[in-house]
Write an enzyme that holds these catalytic residues in place. Structure first.
Site, PDB file in Angstrom:
ATOM      1  N   ASP A  17       0.874  -1.159   0.000  1.00  0.00           N
ATOM      2  CA  ASP A  17       0.000   0.000   0.000  1.00  0.00           C
ATOM      3  C   ASP A  17       0.920   1.220   0.000  1.00  0.00           C
ATOM      4  O   ASP A  17       2.121   1.098   0.283  1.00  0.00           O
ATOM      5  CB  ASP A  17      -0.871  -0.032   1.258  1.00  0.00           C
ATOM      6  CG  ASP A  17      -1.691   1.231   1.424  1.00  0.00           C
ATOM      7  OD1 ASP A  17      -2.395   1.617   0.481  1.00  0.00           O
ATOM      8  OD2 ASP A  17      -1.602   1.834   2.515  1.00  0.00           O
ATOM      9  N   ASP A  19      -0.119   5.240   0.778  1.00  0.00           N
ATOM     10  CA  ASP A  19      -0.376   6.244   1.811  1.00  0.00           C
ATOM     11  C   ASP A  19      -0.542   5.582   3.175  1.00  0.00           C
ATOM     12  O   ASP A  19      -1.365   4.683   3.349  1.00  0.00           O
ATOM     13  CB  ASP A  19      -1.636   7.034   1.475  1.00  0.00           C
ATOM     14  CG  ASP A  19      -1.472   7.880   0.219  1.00  0.00           C
ATOM     15  OD1 ASP A  19      -0.322   8.178  -0.136  1.00  0.00           O
ATOM     16  OD2 ASP A  19      -2.485   8.235  -0.405  1.00  0.00           O
ATOM     17  N   THR A 111      -2.596   0.733  -4.715  1.00  0.00           N
ATOM     18  CA  THR A 111      -3.073   1.949  -4.068  1.00  0.00           C
ATOM     19  C   THR A 111      -4.494   2.294  -4.484  1.00  0.00           C
ATOM     20  O   THR A 111      -4.918   1.990  -5.605  1.00  0.00           O
ATOM     21  CB  THR A 111      -2.145   3.130  -4.406  1.00  0.00           C
ATOM     22  OG1 THR A 111      -2.674   4.342  -3.856  1.00  0.00           O
ATOM     23  CG2 THR A 111      -2.002   3.305  -5.915  1.00  0.00           C
ATOM     24  N   SER A 112      -5.219   2.942  -3.590  1.00  0.00           N
ATOM     25  CA  SER A 112      -6.548   3.450  -3.905  1.00  0.00           C
ATOM     26  C   SER A 112      -6.467   4.832  -4.539  1.00  0.00           C
ATOM     27  O   SER A 112      -7.498   5.406  -4.901  1.00  0.00           O
ATOM     28  CB  SER A 112      -7.409   3.500  -2.634  1.00  0.00           C
ATOM     29  OG  SER A 112      -7.564   2.209  -2.093  1.00  0.00           O
ATOM     30  N   LYS A 143     -10.192  -1.680  -2.676  1.00  0.00           N
ATOM     31  CA  LYS A 143     -10.120  -2.293  -1.348  1.00  0.00           C
ATOM     32  C   LYS A 143     -11.373  -1.917  -0.554  1.00  0.00           C
ATOM     33  O   LYS A 143     -11.841  -0.793  -0.672  1.00  0.00           O
ATOM     34  CB  LYS A 143      -8.875  -1.792  -0.599  1.00  0.00           C
ATOM     35  CG  LYS A 143      -7.556  -2.011  -1.330  1.00  0.00           C
ATOM     36  CD  LYS A 143      -6.419  -1.296  -0.605  1.00  0.00           C
ATOM     37  CE  LYS A 143      -5.129  -1.329  -1.369  1.00  0.00           C
ATOM     38  NZ  LYS A 143      -4.041  -0.567  -0.718  1.00  0.00           N
ATOM     39  N   ASP A 168      -1.465  -0.670   6.265  1.00  0.00           N
ATOM     40  CA  ASP A 168      -1.686   0.018   7.546  1.00  0.00           C
ATOM     41  C   ASP A 168      -3.166   0.177   7.865  1.00  0.00           C
ATOM     42  O   ASP A 168      -3.514   0.508   8.998  1.00  0.00           O
ATOM     43  CB  ASP A 168      -1.033   1.411   7.521  1.00  0.00           C
ATOM     44  CG  ASP A 168      -1.823   2.386   6.652  1.00  0.00           C
ATOM     45  OD1 ASP A 168      -2.282   3.421   7.176  1.00  0.00           O
ATOM     46  OD2 ASP A 168      -1.999   2.107   5.452  1.00  0.00           O
TER      47      ASP A 168
END
Length: 222
Positions: A17, A19, A111-112, A143, A168
């Site tokens: 991931d 951020d 990543t989103s 996600k 995270d």
């Protein structure tokens, strides 16, 4: 005389991931959402609370149901792009060493966010960019769906069970687990529910992540 054929150890890959895992973007995200909330006359604290737990379109539906979601999204994208250009970003301690040491082709970003923003943030922090980036535009289901992580494994040419996910956030952890991957949590005081291992910081996890990628074998669940 006979000899047994030695089975090669499956190649292992690490899926990160971005951020909150590799880059500390909390202050940036808070500022962007605060500015967005101000534009629409909304309470910034409440908007950010909702945004932390939902995707943007879902956030708009909850905090500004009377607004055009496409307009809301365009406004948010404008603010996020400007923040990439002018904001201050910091890579978590250990990120540069880790990404610079991992074998080429043995890791990816999931990543989103959008790839152009990820590239901009990595350029600002000096982090290397991998060959494979699965971003919000690459999948229809983000996600906690397992689709983003499964797509990353496919692009890297490895089976899901040979992948280690570094996350995270609860939604990312759930996505990795649903993909059938080993999931380690970093940068949180307490372990996110479901992780196989927990590290208070990315830096603490670096040696074990490198061992996983280089040596293969069991990732461990202790």
């Amino acid at each position: 005389m006979t000899s047994e054929r030695v089975q090669p150890i499956p190649r292992k890959c690490v899926l990160f991931d971005v951020d909150g895992t590799l880059i500390d973007a909390v202050d940036n995200q808070r500022r962007v959402w605060a500015t967005w909330a101000e534009r629409y006359g909304l309470d910034a604290t409440e908007v950010y609370r909702v945004a932390l737990r939902t995707r943007p379109i879902e956030t708009f539906a909850r905090v500004a149901p009377d607004r055009d979601p496409s307009e809301c999204l365009a406004s948010l994208h404008e603010l996020e792009d400007e923040d990439v250009r002018s904001g201050v970003y910091t890579a978590f301690e250990g990120a540069s060493q880790l990404l610079g040491t991992l074998p080429s082709g043995a890791w990816a970003l999931v990543t989103s966010n959008y790839e152009h923003r990820v590239r901009g943030r990595f350029a600002r922090t000096g982090l290397p960019v991998p060959r494979v980036i699965v971003d919000a535009a690459a999948v229809e289901e983000g996600k906690p769906s397992p689709v983003p992580y499964l797509l990353a494994a496919e692009h890297l040419g490895v089976r899901p069970e040979h992948c280690l996910v570094i996350e995270d956030a609860p939604s990312g952890v759930e996505a990795g687990l649903r993909a059938g991957m080993t999931v380690w949590g970093v940068n949180t005081a307490a372990a996110v529910t479901g992780v196989h291992r927990h590290f208070a910081s990315l830096r603490e996890a670096v040696p074990d992540i490198l061992t996983f990628a280089r040596l293969g074998g069991s990732a461990g669940t202790g």
